[in-house]
Design an enzyme around this catalytic site. Structure first.
Site, PDB file in Angstrom:
ATOM      1  N   LEU A  56       0.660  -1.194   0.131  1.00  0.00           N
ATOM      2  CA  LEU A  56      -0.085   0.047  -0.062  1.00  0.00           C
ATOM      3  C   LEU A  56       0.718   1.217  -0.210  1.00  0.00           C
ATOM      4  CD1 LEU A  56      -2.505  -0.986   2.671  1.00  0.00           C
ATOM      5  CD2 LEU A  56      -2.955  -1.356  -0.199  1.00  0.00           C
ATOM      6  N   CYS A  57       1.997   1.117  -0.410  1.00  0.00           N
ATOM      7  CA  CYS A  57       2.942   2.362  -0.337  1.00  0.00           C
ATOM      8  C   CYS A  57       2.895   3.304  -1.700  1.00  0.00           C
ATOM      9  CB  CYS A  57       4.245   2.063  -0.145  1.00  0.00           C
ATOM     10  SG  CYS A  57       5.728   3.191  -0.196  1.00  0.00           S
TER      11      CYS A  57
END
Length: 172
Positions: A56-57
């Site tokens: 989710l970066c």
């Protein structure tokens, strides 16, 4: 022999012994993303780019695409591997379990490089393999997608931060 020569000889022998006693990256065991124990000795003789990854970066898409491309280009002769270690320590951007992480990487990026079970890469509970990378390089990851280039003998050649792209590393 003078005292000074004996002291220099002793210090040299001690330094050589210390270097030989320090484990290299490939001496550790890890768990792969499917839960099986793997000896990193499997990768001895190859060059590895070891990366702490997260789903989710903000760097996920560009990093996974670049890592996939790199593995496709350099991995064909089985002398190079990207080794991906999911980690949830930075911004809680890898909250998923291993199966979900693996499916995400396979479905969205068709990764074929080795992926390992989610680990801590810093702090008291850091995996010994990552502690070794940090010890060898003196570079502590402070975000997702830190990259460590490990030679065929398990020695760290260089480390790069998140903001250094794979293209920047391999275009040099």
């Amino acid at each position: 022999m003078s005292y000074c020569h004996v002291l220099i000889f002793f210090l040299a022998i001690t330094a050589i012994a210390k270097c030989d006693d320090e484990p290299d990256f490939y001496t550790f065991n890890v768990q792969d993303i499917e839960g099986d124990e793997v000896s990193l000795e499997e990768y001895r003789g190859t060059v590895s780019l070891v990366v702490n990854v997260a789903s989710l970066c903000g760097y996920t898409d560009t990093s996974y695409r670049a890592l996939k491309r790199l593995q496709d280009i350099l991995g064909y002769n089985q002398k190079f591997n990207v080794l991906a270690f999911p980690c949830n320590q930075f911004g809680e951007q890898e909250p998923y379990e291993d199966e979900v992480i693996y499916n995400f990487a396979k479905t969205n990026y068709a990764v074929e490089f080795p992926m390992f079970s989610k680990i801590d890469v810093i702090g008291e509970n850091a995996h010994p393999a990552f502690k070794n990378l940090i010890s060898q390089s003196s570079v502590h990851p402070d975000w997702n997608f830190y990259k460590y280039l490990v030679d065929h003998n398990g020695k760290v050649l260089k480390a790069w931060s998140t903001k250094t792209t794979v293209e920047e590393i391999f275009n040099r």
